[in-house]
Design a protein around this motif. Structure first.
Motif, PDB file in Angstrom:
ATOM      1  N   ALA A 165       0.818  -1.214   0.000  1.00 16.57           N
ATOM      2  CA  ALA A 165       0.000   0.000   0.000  1.00 16.57           C
ATOM      3  C   ALA A 165       0.851   1.262   0.000  1.00 16.57           C
ATOM      4  CB  ALA A 165      -0.924   0.000   1.223  1.00 16.57           C
ATOM      5  N   ALA A 166       2.053   1.214   0.578  1.00 16.91           N
ATOM      6  CA  ALA A 166       2.904   2.402   0.654  1.00 16.91           C
ATOM      7  C   ALA A 166       3.347   2.881  -0.720  1.00 16.91           C
ATOM      8  CB  ALA A 166       4.123   2.114   1.530  1.00 16.91           C
ATOM      9  N   SER A 167       3.275   2.003  -1.733  1.00 16.82           N
ATOM     10  CA  SER A 167       3.654   2.424  -3.089  1.00 16.82           C
ATOM     11  C   SER A 167       2.721   3.493  -3.634  1.00 16.82           C
ATOM     12  CB  SER A 167       3.652   1.212  -4.029  1.00 16.82           C
ATOM     13  OG  SER A 167       2.327   0.699  -4.185  1.00 16.82           O
ATOM     14  N   GLN A 168       1.533   3.630  -3.041  1.00 19.99           N
ATOM     15  CA  GLN A 168       0.538   4.579  -3.536  1.00 19.99           C
ATOM     16  C   GLN A 168       0.504   5.866  -2.719  1.00 19.99           C
ATOM     17  OE1 GLN A 168      -1.138   3.562  -6.492  1.00 19.99           O
ATOM     18  NE2 GLN A 168       0.556   2.121  -6.174  1.00 19.99           N
ATOM     19  N   TRP A 169       1.566   6.176  -2.001  1.00 24.52           N
ATOM     20  CA  TRP A 169       1.536   7.290  -1.057  1.00 24.52           C
ATOM     21  C   TRP A 169       1.333   8.645  -1.735  1.00 24.52           C
ATOM     22  CZ3 TRP A 169       5.840  10.657   0.837  1.00 24.52           C
ATOM     23  CH2 TRP A 169       6.881  10.737  -0.074  1.00 24.52           C
ATOM     24  N   THR A 170       1.603   8.744  -3.016  1.00 22.64           N
ATOM     25  CA  THR A 170       1.345   9.994  -3.738  1.00 22.64           C
ATOM     26  C   THR A 170       0.154   9.863  -4.678  1.00 22.64           C
ATOM     27  OG1 THR A 170       2.953   9.363  -5.443  1.00 22.64           O
ATOM     28  CG2 THR A 170       3.770  10.702  -3.617  1.00 22.64           C
ATOM     29  N   ALA A 451      13.990   8.347   4.774  1.00 20.92           N
ATOM     30  CA  ALA A 451      13.070   9.417   5.165  1.00 20.92           C
ATOM     31  C   ALA A 451      11.812   9.410   4.312  1.00 20.92           C
ATOM     32  CB  ALA A 451      13.779  10.766   5.061  1.00 20.92           C
ATOM     33  N   TRP A 452      11.954   9.191   3.005  1.00 22.13           N
ATOM     34  CA  TRP A 452      10.799   9.159   2.111  1.00 22.13           C
ATOM     35  C   TRP A 452       9.933   7.929   2.381  1.00 22.13           C
ATOM     36  CZ3 TRP A 452      10.196  13.557  -0.502  1.00 22.13           C
ATOM     37  CH2 TRP A 452      11.332  14.344  -0.734  1.00 22.13           C
ATOM     38  N   GLN A 453      10.561   6.785   2.578  1.00 16.90           N
ATOM     39  CA  GLN A 453       9.804   5.572   2.872  1.00 16.90           C
ATOM     40  C   GLN A 453       9.057   5.706   4.196  1.00 16.90           C
ATOM     41  OE1 GLN A 453      12.651   2.365   2.698  1.00 16.90           O
ATOM     42  NE2 GLN A 453      13.121   2.705   0.535  1.00 16.90           N
ATOM     43  N   HIS A 454       9.720   6.311   5.172  1.00 19.88           N
ATOM     44  CA  HIS A 454       9.079   6.493   6.474  1.00 19.88           C
ATOM     45  C   HIS A 454       7.849   7.396   6.351  1.00 19.88           C
ATOM     46  CE1 HIS A 454       9.804   7.293  11.063  1.00 19.88           C
ATOM     47  NE2 HIS A 454       8.650   6.712  10.812  1.00 19.88           N
ATOM     48  N   ALA A 455       7.969   8.478   5.588  1.00 25.56           N
ATOM     49  CA  ALA A 455       6.849   9.408   5.425  1.00 25.56           C
ATOM     50  C   ALA A 455       5.653   8.739   4.767  1.00 25.56           C
ATOM     51  CB  ALA A 455       7.296  10.612   4.608  1.00 25.56           C
ATOM     52  N   ALA A 456       5.905   7.773   3.886  1.00 27.35           N
ATOM     53  CA  ALA A 456       4.804   7.090   3.204  1.00 27.35           C
ATOM     54  C   ALA A 456       3.883   6.393   4.198  1.00 27.35           C
ATOM     55  CB  ALA A 456       5.355   6.082   2.197  1.00 27.35           C
ATOM     56  N   HIS A 457       4.424   5.897   5.291  1.00 24.31           N
ATOM     57  CA  HIS A 457       3.592   5.229   6.293  1.00 24.31           C
ATOM     58  C   HIS A 457       2.684   6.227   7.007  1.00 24.31           C
ATOM     59  CE1 HIS A 457       6.984   2.464   5.658  1.00 24.31           C
ATOM     60  NE2 HIS A 457       6.142   1.509   5.987  1.00 24.31           N
ATOM     61  N   SER A 458       3.185   7.431   7.244  1.00 21.22           N
ATOM     62  CA  SER A 458       2.346   8.439   7.895  1.00 21.22           C
ATOM     63  C   SER A 458       1.128   8.763   7.048  1.00 21.22           C
ATOM     64  CB  SER A 458       3.163   9.717   8.146  1.00 21.22           C
ATOM     65  OG  SER A 458       4.099   9.532   9.190  1.00 21.22           O
ATOM     66  N   ILE A 459       1.287   8.734   5.746  1.00 21.35           N
ATOM     67  CA  ILE A 459       0.157   9.004   4.859  1.00 21.35           C
ATOM     68  C   ILE A 459      -0.913   7.923   5.009  1.00 21.35           C
ATOM     69  CG2 ILE A 459      -0.490   9.032   2.405  1.00 21.35           C
ATOM     70  CD1 ILE A 459       2.025  10.673   1.896  1.00 21.35           C
ATOM     71  N   LEU A 460      -0.500   6.678   5.118  1.00 16.64           N
ATOM     72  CA  LEU A 460      -1.465   5.593   5.327  1.00 16.64           C
ATOM     73  C   LEU A 460      -2.205   5.774   6.645  1.00 16.64           C
ATOM     74  CD1 LEU A 460       0.681   2.529   4.179  1.00 16.64           C
ATOM     75  CD2 LEU A 460      -1.029   3.773   2.851  1.00 16.64           C
ATOM     76  N   ARG A 461      -1.477   6.170   7.695  1.00 19.28           N
ATOM     77  CA  ARG A 461      -2.108   6.351   9.004  1.00 19.28           C
ATOM     78  C   ARG A 461      -3.106   7.514   8.988  1.00 19.28           C
ATOM     79  NH1 ARG A 461       1.108   2.569   9.017  1.00 19.28           N
ATOM     80  NH2 ARG A 461      -0.744   1.782   7.977  1.00 19.28           N
ATOM     81  N   ALA A 462      -2.796   8.577   8.232  1.00 23.44           N
ATOM     82  CA  ALA A 462      -3.714   9.712   8.147  1.00 23.44           C
ATOM     83  C   ALA A 462      -5.041   9.290   7.518  1.00 23.44           C
ATOM     84  CB  ALA A 462      -3.069  10.841   7.347  1.00 23.44           C
ATOM     85  N   VAL A 463      -4.976   8.513   6.434  1.00 24.48           N
ATOM     86  CA  VAL A 463      -6.200   8.105   5.745  1.00 24.48           C
ATOM     87  C   VAL A 463      -6.979   7.100   6.584  1.00 24.48           C
ATOM     88  CG1 VAL A 463      -7.132   7.049   3.663  1.00 24.48           C
ATOM     89  CG2 VAL A 463      -5.147   8.549   3.499  1.00 24.48           C
ATOM     90  N   TRP A 480       3.283  18.233   6.782  1.00 24.62           N
ATOM     91  CA  TRP A 480       2.032  17.750   7.352  1.00 24.62           C
ATOM     92  C   TRP A 480       1.164  17.147   6.256  1.00 24.62           C
ATOM     93  CZ3 TRP A 480      -3.200  19.320   6.973  1.00 24.62           C
ATOM     94  CH2 TRP A 480      -3.457  20.504   6.265  1.00 24.62           C
ATOM     95  N   ILE A 481       0.330  16.223   6.668  1.00 26.26           N
ATOM     96  CA  ILE A 481      -0.489  15.403   5.779  1.00 26.26           C
ATOM     97  C   ILE A 481      -1.927  15.538   6.243  1.00 26.26           C
ATOM     98  CG2 ILE A 481      -0.886  13.057   4.939  1.00 26.26           C
ATOM     99  CD1 ILE A 481       2.093  12.582   6.167  1.00 26.26           C
ATOM    100  N   ASP A 482      -2.823  15.801   5.308  1.00 20.77           N
ATOM    101  CA  ASP A 482      -4.216  15.922   5.728  1.00 20.77           C
ATOM    102  C   ASP A 482      -4.874  14.547   5.821  1.00 20.77           C
ATOM    103  OD1 ASP A 482      -5.176  15.127   3.207  1.00 20.77           O
ATOM    104  OD2 ASP A 482      -5.544  17.158   2.523  1.00 20.77           O
ATOM    105  N   GLU A 483      -6.131  14.545   6.236  1.00 20.09           N
ATOM    106  CA  GLU A 483      -6.823  13.279   6.525  1.00 20.09           C
ATOM    107  C   GLU A 483      -7.171  12.485   5.290  1.00 20.09           C
ATOM    108  OE1 GLU A 483      -9.907  16.628   6.610  1.00 20.09           O
ATOM    109  OE2 GLU A 483      -7.772  16.326   6.958  1.00 20.09           O
ATOM    110  N   PHE A 484      -6.897  13.033   4.103  1.00 19.62           N
ATOM    111  CA  PHE A 484      -7.125  12.305   2.858  1.00 19.62           C
ATOM    112  C   PHE A 484      -5.812  11.869   2.209  1.00 19.62           C
ATOM    113  CE2 PHE A 484     -10.756  15.127   3.516  1.00 19.62           C
ATOM    114  CZ  PHE A 484     -11.782  14.199   3.516  1.00 19.62           C
ATOM    115  N   GLY A 485      -4.704  12.034   2.937  1.00 15.11           N
ATOM    116  CA  GLY A 485      -3.415  11.552   2.450  1.00 15.11           C
ATOM    117  C   GLY A 485      -2.662  12.519   1.565  1.00 15.11           C
ATOM    118  N   ARG A 486      -3.082  13.759   1.506  1.00 10.95           N
ATOM    119  CA  ARG A 486      -2.377  14.741   0.687  1.00 10.95           C
ATOM    120  C   ARG A 486      -1.304  15.426   1.524  1.00 10.95           C
ATOM    121  NH1 ARG A 486      -7.872  17.635  -1.236  1.00 10.95           N
ATOM    122  NH2 ARG A 486      -7.990  17.698   1.049  1.00 10.95           N
ATOM    123  N   THR A 487      -0.122  15.555   0.966  1.00 12.21           N
ATOM    124  CA  THR A 487       0.976  16.202   1.675  1.00 12.21           C
ATOM    125  C   THR A 487       0.911  17.718   1.464  1.00 12.21           C
ATOM    126  OG1 THR A 487       2.467  15.941  -0.217  1.00 12.21           O
ATOM    127  CG2 THR A 487       2.449  14.189   1.442  1.00 12.21           C
TER     128      THR A 487
END
Length: 555
Positions: A165-170, A451-463, A480-487
């Motif tokens: 799932a982290a492959s879709q972070w953007t 650092a980039w891989q780590h940030a991808a997980h935060s996006i999953l947690r936000a959504v 910062w990342i909003d609740e829909f996964g946008r950075t």
């Protein structure tokens, strides 16, 4: 008239013999599968961000499995490809330990390689079966992938780094299904598409006896249906531009202290001076809260003398802004021993250091403690743990932060790599967190992909939780990342690098429609794992009992 003797018989005139591919397929096919699998796996993930490849990264190996290669050929190729891919993806570990890199990369690769072994066994058995049987086998294999990813959450303390799932972070469109299923639902959709595409290609090239509508691959049609269903939750994302409110103005401090000097007592004054100057600069933007990264202080903030506490309280009064900072604490346990914690504290400009603070719940093995110390205690000689371990904390609830402009809000802390564990953000959300705050120190791993891989997980947690996430790192991805996964507002220097010493203030906002609401995933947890287990059982039953062949009943 008889034919001239110098002409070859007509039956031999156009017989050119086997093609180069037919002659060399025994080594070219495995090589192609190996190379394509490694390349597409690596480039699917950050920092490369070719997320579209995640839809087809497994197609070469699955397609090959349909051809029934020998197991003693198939397994070394797919296991070797996974070992190579994961060693490349985790290459940043070499900054800490080369031995760990060459052990962990192949281990994670072998763990995922088990799924490919199941494909080798199941995929050929789907050929010649009715459409419902073939689809059931496909869904069972997709469920198995999700279950294998889940085991990485807890096996050997847990290292669920870079789920598919982290492959879709953007790519926010596909991310939205995580609010219902968790990140496993995203992985499920991607694996279904890989299986469906491989089955469709196999039917196109090797099941040519089927005509008309029967040429359609039931697996590919089912995969398209799964993909389309996952977009049912895109509506919230598409309608998220309006009805937003401010949570807080939050400033992050990135001191970028080199790991080699972070714990050098001779450098402590310089570190404190850098923190103070950056904090004073951040206060000029009049934020509601200032964040420091994990273990920012060069000594324990609580329980090891009053000097550190007095210094940080004085700084908070001087900038007249609350601080949420990472630091160590020491407590004396009932048996008289001293317990060290990796922690997060709130320092109020009026009340000083708050008594309630957060203790990190999920520790890093061989970084913060030695597992099975009676057996493996000798490893403390070659790790940074030393002779004593950090202690894990329990569920303590979010940290309440006062602000100048807005209502008081609750910050759910996550320290270091805790944001790769979805259960921790679920706990924070259930306890009332308005947003998640990740305090980390990626300075351990240099300026590679960590650092980039780590940030991808935060996006999953936000959504998953529909809560914003603010990240503050000693050296790495701050934003910062909003609740829909946008950075939003990723902190960079003029050259576009995320590695710098500086500060930045984020205007963190949220959708009013999700204020004080919980997602289906937060309310019901890992229900999707049970669904995947059921699909796996269904797939096994389809393999066992689906005996019909194309010759007797083509689909």
């Amino acid at each position: 008239m008889s034919k001239p003797s110098y002409l070859a018989p007509e039956s031999d005139m156009f017989n050119t013999g086997p093609s180069y591919w037919q002659t060399n397929a025994w080594w070219m096919a495995p090589l192609a599968v190996f190379a394509l699998t490694v390349a597409m796996t690596v480039f699917s993930f950050p920092p490369f961000n070719a997320g579209e490849l995640a839809y087809i990264f497994a197609v070469p190996a699955i397609f090959w499995a349909f051809k029934r290669p020998r197991l003693k050929v198939f397994l070394p190729v797919v296991f070797g490809a996974q070992a190579a891919a994961w060693t490349i993806l985790l290459a940043w570990l070499h900054n800490v330990t080369w031995l760990g890199l060459f052990l962990l990369g192949p281990f994670v690769g072998a763990w995922i390689g088990l799924w490919y072994a199941a494909v080798w066994w199941a995929a050929p058995r789907a050929l010649g079966k009715p459409a419902p049987v073939r689809v059931a086998i496909m869904l069972g294999l997709a469920g198995l992938w999700v279950l294998i990813e889940w085991t990485r959450l807890w096996f050997l303390s847990g290292f669920p780094w870079l789920p598919l799932a982290a492959s879709q972070w953007t790519r926010p469109f596909l991310l939205q299904v995580a609010a219902v299923t968790g990140a496993g639902g995203i992985s499920f959709v991607l694996i279904c598409f890989n299986l469906g595409a491989a089955a469709g290609l196999y039917r196109l090239f090797f099941e040519r006896e089927l005509k008309g509508l029967r040429r359609r691959s039931p697996e590919f049609m089912a995969a398209l249906l799964v993909l389309g269903t996952s977009f049912l939750w895109v509506g919230d994302y598409m309608d998220s531009s309006g009805r937003r409110e401010r949570v807080a103005l939050i400033a992050v401090v990135e001191p970028n202290i080199p790991q080699a000097v972070k714990w050098d007592p001779a450098k402590a004054d310089g570190i404190l001076d850098a923190l103070a100057k950056l904090t004073e600069r951040a206060s000029l933007t009049f934020p509601d809260l200032i964040l420091w990264p994990e273990s920012a202080m060069p000594f324990a903030l609580k329980g090891d003398g009053p000097e550190a506490r007095q210094w940080v309280e004085s700084l908070a009064r001087r900038v007249n802004t609350p601080l949420l900072i990472g630091g160590d604490s020491v407590e004396t346990l009932p048996d008289g021993t001293r317990a060290w914690y990796n922690a997060a504290f709130v320092v109020d400009p009026e009340a000083g250091l708050r008594e309630h603070y957060y203790k990190k719940r999920h520790l890093v093995p061989f970084g913060e403690y030695v597992p099975f110390r009676p057996l493996l205690g000798w490893l403390s000689k070659i790790t940074d743990v030393g002779e004593g371990d950090f202690h894990p904390g329990g569920i303590s609830g979010p940290l309440i932060c006062g602000t100048r402009r807005t209502d008081v809000f609750a910050a759910g802390p996550l320290i270091c790599y805790e944001d790769i564990f979805p259960n921790l953000t679920r706990d924070n959300t259930e306890l009332g967190a308005d947003l998640h705050v990740v305090l980390t120190n990626n300075g351990w791993f240099g300026q590679g992909g960590a650092a980039w891989q780590h940030a991808a997980h935060s996006i999953l947690r936000a959504v998953e939780t529909r809560r914003p996430v603010v990240r503050c790192s000693n050296g790495g991805w701050n934003g910062w990342i909003d609740e829909f996964g946008r950075t939003h507002d990723v902190m960079t220097n003029p050259d576009g690098s995320i590695y710098l010493r500086g500060t930045h203030t984020f205007d963190v906002r949220r959708s009013t429609s999700w204020k004080e609401r919980e997602t289906f995933y937060v309310r019901h947890g890992d229900w999707f794992l049970w669904a995947c287990a059921g699909l796996l059982v269904l797939g096994l039953a389809a393999v066992r009992f689906g005996h019909l062949r194309v010759a007797s009943r083509p689909d």
